[in-house]
Motif scaffolding. Structure first.
Motif, short mmCIF file in Angstrom:
data_model
loop_
_atom_site.label_atom_id
_atom_site.label_comp_id
_atom_site.label_asym_id
_atom_site.label_seq_id
_atom_site.Cartn_x
_atom_site.Cartn_y
_atom_site.Cartn_z
N VAL A 38 -34.79 7.98 -8.48
CA VAL A 38 -33.36 8.22 -8.35
C VAL A 38 -32.68 6.86 -8.22
CG1 VAL A 38 -31.50 9.18 -6.95
CG2 VAL A 38 -33.59 10.49 -7.29
N LEU A 39 -31.83 6.54 -9.18
CA LEU A 39 -31.18 5.23 -9.21
C LEU A 39 -29.66 5.41 -9.14
CD1 LEU A 39 -31.26 2.16 -9.61
CD2 LEU A 39 -31.36 2.56 -12.09
N VAL A 40 -29.05 4.78 -8.15
CA VAL A 40 -27.59 4.79 -8.00
C VAL A 40 -27.11 3.36 -8.15
CG1 VAL A 40 -25.65 5.32 -6.48
CG2 VAL A 40 -27.69 6.77 -6.44
N LEU A 97 -27.27 7.52 -11.67
CA LEU A 97 -25.84 7.67 -11.41
C LEU A 97 -25.18 6.31 -11.45
CD1 LEU A 97 -23.31 9.26 -10.45
CD2 LEU A 97 -24.11 8.90 -8.11
N LEU A 98 -24.20 6.15 -12.33
CA LEU A 98 -23.41 4.92 -12.41
C LEU A 98 -22.02 5.21 -11.85
CD1 LEU A 98 -24.26 3.76 -16.06
CD2 LEU A 98 -25.51 3.27 -13.95
N ILE A 99 -21.57 4.37 -10.93
CA ILE A 99 -20.25 4.51 -10.32
C ILE A 99 -19.48 3.21 -10.55
CG2 ILE A 99 -18.95 4.92 -8.20
CD1 ILE A 99 -21.41 6.34 -7.07
N ASP A 100 -18.31 3.31 -11.15
CA ASP A 100 -17.48 2.12 -11.32
C ASP A 100 -17.06 1.61 -9.95
OD1 ASP A 100 -17.76 2.66 -13.97
OD2 ASP A 100 -15.63 2.97 -14.39
N ARG A 101 -17.22 0.31 -9.73
CA ARG A 101 -16.93 -0.26 -8.41
C ARG A 101 -15.49 0.01 -7.98
NH1 ARG A 101 -19.98 -4.50 -10.74
NH2 ARG A 101 -22.03 -4.74 -9.76
N LYS A 102 -14.54 -0.09 -8.90
CA LYS A 102 -13.13 0.13 -8.54
C LYS A 102 -12.92 1.53 -7.98
CE LYS A 102 -11.04 -3.15 -11.80
NZ LYS A 102 -10.12 -3.30 -12.96
N ALA A 103 -13.67 2.49 -8.50
CA ALA A 103 -13.52 3.87 -8.05
C ALA A 103 -14.04 4.06 -6.63
CB ALA A 103 -14.23 4.82 -9.00
N ALA A 104 -14.94 3.19 -6.18
CA ALA A 104 -15.51 3.32 -4.84
C ALA A 104 -14.54 2.84 -3.76
CB ALA A 104 -16.81 2.53 -4.74
N ILE A 105 -13.52 2.10 -4.16
CA ILE A 105 -12.54 1.59 -3.19
C ILE A 105 -11.78 2.76 -2.57
CG2 ILE A 105 -10.45 0.20 -2.91
CD1 ILE A 105 -11.43 -1.54 -5.23
N GLY A 106 -11.70 2.77 -1.26
CA GLY A 106 -11.00 3.85 -0.57
C GLY A 106 -11.91 5.00 -0.17
N ARG A 107 -13.16 5.00 -0.62
CA ARG A 107 -14.13 6.01 -0.21
C ARG A 107 -15.10 5.38 0.77
NH1 ARG A 107 -11.44 6.80 -5.31
NH2 ARG A 107 -11.46 9.04 -5.75
#
Length: 229
Positions: free
Chosen positions: A47-49, A137-147
């Protein structure tokens, strides 16, 4: 319904270590609470995030330079990943096995076509199961802001340990809404819906019919949401 059968081993990358460690630890605790087997300290990640600048560009790079990570996935599905809007890109490789875990093999008696040994057939349960082998799972870093870390870890657990689609939980109170574009306030952690879905998916045999498993999941969620007497 597909799920991991082999022990799960998490790996995270793309953010400072001080953030990744508590994120990974929470995913481990979530898996343990759901009854999912875990690998040891030196286990091989399945499992890779990853937190990336641009998920679409990263999918293109991986497809070109690390095609093994899409092993067994149709090109059409890879193309679908590239077309998918938003800051999240997720995929899982799966394999059909017998209910006892036997893998397919190429038998010479059938001109090299894949074969699978089936020891027992039943009208109640299936003679086969679908195992998740690897999830990314790839998450854009900008989207993680505020979470916060708990929100992201819980979202990552739901998206990688199951093959549920975030859109599939539209209209319910679920951590799967964390990256929805709508201006709603997402949950601060996994909800009764999420816990019920994840734990019930990993309860019982892996060769249960999907209709049976869906009913079980529904009952578990309703029981968890019922007010205390």
């Amino acid at each position: 319904m597909a799920r991991f059968t082999e022990p799960v081993c998490f790996a995270t990358a793309g953010l400072p270590r001080a953030t990744l460690i508590p994120l990974s630890n929470r995913m481990v605790r979530t898996a343990q609470a759901a009854g999912i087997r875990l690998g040891g300290e030196k286990c091989r990640a399945n499992v890779l995030v990853m937190f990336v600048d641009d998920g679409k560009a990263e999918v293109e790079r991986l497809a070109k330079h690390s095609p093994w990570i899409f092993s067994g996935i149709d090109r059409s599905k890879i193309a679908g990943l590239l077309d998918e809007p938003g800051p999240i890109h997720v995929w899982s490789t799966t394999e059909i096995r017998s209910r006892d875990g036997d893998r397919m093999y190429n038998g010479p008696e059938y001109n090299g076509l894949p074969q699978l040994n089936i020891q027992l057939s039943s009208f109640i349960v299936l003679p086969i199961r679908e195992d998740i082998l690897f999830s990314v799972l790839l998450i854009d870093r900008k989207a993680a802001i505020g979470r916060n870390v708990n929100q992201i870890a819980d979202y990552a657990a739901m998206r990688t340990l199951t093959m549920i689609r975030a859109k599939g939980a539209a209209g319910v109170n679920s951590i799967l809404a964390l990256f929805d574009p709508e201006p709603a306030t997402p949950p601060l952690e996994m909800t009764d819906f999420d816990h019920g879905y994840l734990k019930t998916l990993y309860t019982g045999q892996g060769n249960q019919r999907s209709t049976v498993k869906v009913r079980q999941i529904g009952r578990a969620i309703l029981q968890a949401q019922a007010p205390a007497p």
